[in-house]
Design a protein around this motif. Sequence first.
Motif, PDB file in Angstrom:
ATOM      1  N   ASP A  95     -13.100  37.341  32.554  1.00 14.85           N
ATOM      2  CA  ASP A  95     -12.391  38.058  34.080  1.00 14.85           C
ATOM      3  C   ASP A  95     -12.927  37.561  35.331  1.00 14.85           C
ATOM      4  O   ASP A  95     -11.902  37.035  36.275  1.00 14.85           O
ATOM      5  CB  ASP A  95     -12.349  39.479  33.890  1.00 14.85           C
ATOM      6  N   PHE A  96     -13.843  36.810  35.265  1.00 14.67           N
ATOM      7  CA  PHE A  96     -14.684  36.022  36.469  1.00 14.67           C
ATOM      8  C   PHE A  96     -13.832  34.677  36.849  1.00 14.67           C
ATOM      9  O   PHE A  96     -13.711  34.299  37.627  1.00 14.67           O
ATOM     10  CB  PHE A  96     -15.972  35.495  36.009  1.00 14.67           C
ATOM     11  N   SER A 132     -19.127  42.569  41.127  1.00 13.41           N
ATOM     12  CA  SER A 132     -18.532  42.807  40.204  1.00 13.41           C
ATOM     13  C   SER A 132     -20.410  42.839  38.473  1.00 13.41           C
ATOM     14  O   SER A 132     -19.911  43.624  37.682  1.00 13.41           O
ATOM     15  CB  SER A 132     -17.649  42.587  39.150  1.00 13.41           C
ATOM     16  N   ALA A 133     -20.762  41.915  38.626  1.00 11.36           N
ATOM     17  CA  ALA A 133     -21.604  41.137  37.564  1.00 11.36           C
ATOM     18  C   ALA A 133     -22.445  42.155  37.533  1.00 11.36           C
ATOM     19  O   ALA A 133     -23.163  42.639  36.609  1.00 11.36           O
ATOM     20  CB  ALA A 133     -22.106  39.909  37.412  1.00 11.36           C
ATOM     21  N   VAL A 134     -23.262  42.907  38.710  1.00 15.84           N
ATOM     22  CA  VAL A 134     -24.560  43.071  39.446  1.00 15.84           C
ATOM     23  C   VAL A 134     -24.265  44.817  38.391  1.00 15.84           C
ATOM     24  O   VAL A 134     -24.612  45.629  37.603  1.00 15.84           O
ATOM     25  CB  VAL A 134     -25.176  43.470  40.385  1.00 15.84           C
ATOM     26  N   ILE A 164     -25.666  36.313  33.002  1.00 20.34           N
ATOM     27  CA  ILE A 164     -25.422  34.694  32.132  1.00 20.34           C
ATOM     28  C   ILE A 164     -23.775  34.094  32.419  1.00 20.34           C
ATOM     29  O   ILE A 164     -23.309  32.796  33.315  1.00 20.34           O
ATOM     30  CB  ILE A 164     -25.252  33.974  31.328  1.00 20.34           C
ATOM     31  N   ALA A 165     -22.961  35.319  33.018  1.00 20.88           N
ATOM     32  CA  ALA A 165     -21.095  35.095  33.191  1.00 20.88           C
ATOM     33  C   ALA A 165     -21.123  34.007  34.105  1.00 20.88           C
ATOM     34  O   ALA A 165     -20.200  33.027  34.811  1.00 20.88           O
ATOM     35  CB  ALA A 165     -20.307  35.966  32.545  1.00 20.88           C
ATOM     36  N   LEU A 166     -21.763  35.304  35.096  1.00 15.50           N
ATOM     37  CA  LEU A 166     -21.438  34.587  36.567  1.00 15.50           C
ATOM     38  C   LEU A 166     -21.968  33.225  37.224  1.00 15.50           C
ATOM     39  O   LEU A 166     -21.332  32.788  38.209  1.00 15.50           O
ATOM     40  CB  LEU A 166     -22.058  35.942  37.670  1.00 15.50           C
TER      41      LEU A 166
END
Length: 501
Positions: A95-96, A132-134, A164-166
């Motif tokens: 999604d990111f 979103s990641a947080v 990690i994805a962010l």
Amino acid sequence: TPAKGPTLRLTGSVALDQAELESVELGGKTAGYLSLTLVCILLVLGLRSVRLIAASMATLVIGLIWTAAFAAAAIGHLNLISVAFAVLFVGLAVDFSLHYCLRFREAVAGGLDGRAAINETARGCGAALTLSAVCAAVGFLSFLPTDYKGLAELGLISGCAMFIALFANLTVLPALLALFGKGVGGLSPTAGRFDVSRVRTPVLAIALGLGVVAAVVSLQLRFDFNPLNLKDPESESMAAFLDLADDPRTAPYSIDVLAENLDTAVVEAGRLSKLALVGDVVTLASFVPGNQDEKLGIIEDMAFFLAPALEQPLDAPPLTEPARRAAFDALRAVLSGRDEPAFARLGESMDRLAETKPDLAALETRLTGYLPMMLADLRRSLSANTFGLKDIPDHLRRDWLAPSGAARVQVRPANPLVDNDAIRAFAQAVLAAQPRASGAAVTISEAGRVVVGAFWEATLTAMVLIAVVLFVVLRRAGRVLLILGPLALAAVLTIATSVLF
């Protein structure tokens, strides 16, 4: 069975665990490859640019490798639940990349060159991706304080995986776009935009209606606390287990109680045997026969009449083939002169057998090969003596009596435990009478209670923490509710869907 003969199957904790490990290994690989394939198809349909698709997939794979390395360093192993982190990572991390690449295409369409488009994209969606990641990480990390270790480890891995994805999407992806992002087709900044305000009333009405229906359907949700229902029912170990579970005498869901000594165990067994849902209650004393004086008197009377007939005959030389044939024919002749139905049937059978010219040595072995052993067992049984606890073999005694003197009481159900309600009722009935009881039925039902509690605890924690994070960032309660409203609707619709399917 009479038609198929004997069947040998292996079951038990070792066989079931081995089958589950094989199933999880195969399922994890299949789900991982399938998720990557479907995500790739989604990127093709959504981005329609080989360069953007390649950059997104490379970022996704690199982030997945980093997450696996983190799991190895932080925990050192995966359990049967945390192994799902890979599929979760693929589904969420992409999604990111989609947000970033679509914003990048829009910047390029607006006339910016590669570097300027990358900078504009980072400024435009960096904060949103971070928030979103947080929030996603907070949701996963809410499993950490729960008592369910499997979920706690999944929460730690997946929560950190969001950061990690962010990091990968704000460093690796822009770098790849800078390398081969030129020539990416741009979307018009206004392409595909739709004025939602024109249909807001029907949309809200439909959402409200679906939410009410879903909430009613969600009330039918039931938690299946039995982990055995997650196993492959077609596997050998599970099929054998289910057959054993159908018979209370071989029920795998027995319950154990540890008493201070054997005398206490016998008293406890008598008390538990009075429960309505309890069938047999077994202790070491159960292996000592009752009414021995009466039974030994009957055996002595039998021995008086049968012992002379069971005396071991003198060893006779083996029959030659002609002698065996003569004995066979002599028996047929004796039977032919008897009128009793049983003898007549046997004579007819032997006459039909004689027409096939059978191997008489093999026939003798099949008919009487075990007879000497059976007669020897019968002779030994006629010499039975008084049997007490001291006569129980050590290998059996060890299963029921500890060196410290503690004694085991095994409680078996009165009826087959064919579903979760029956397992829970049996466990609760025994626990009400003996809170220190343990065993499969108790462990499964109590573990289910812990799991449900862990999910409630994690869900409420996640909702509160995410609301706090959103309020700190957005500073307006109305905006927080606008974000949490669709989230709540999606949750209710998901639960209702699981009920329907």
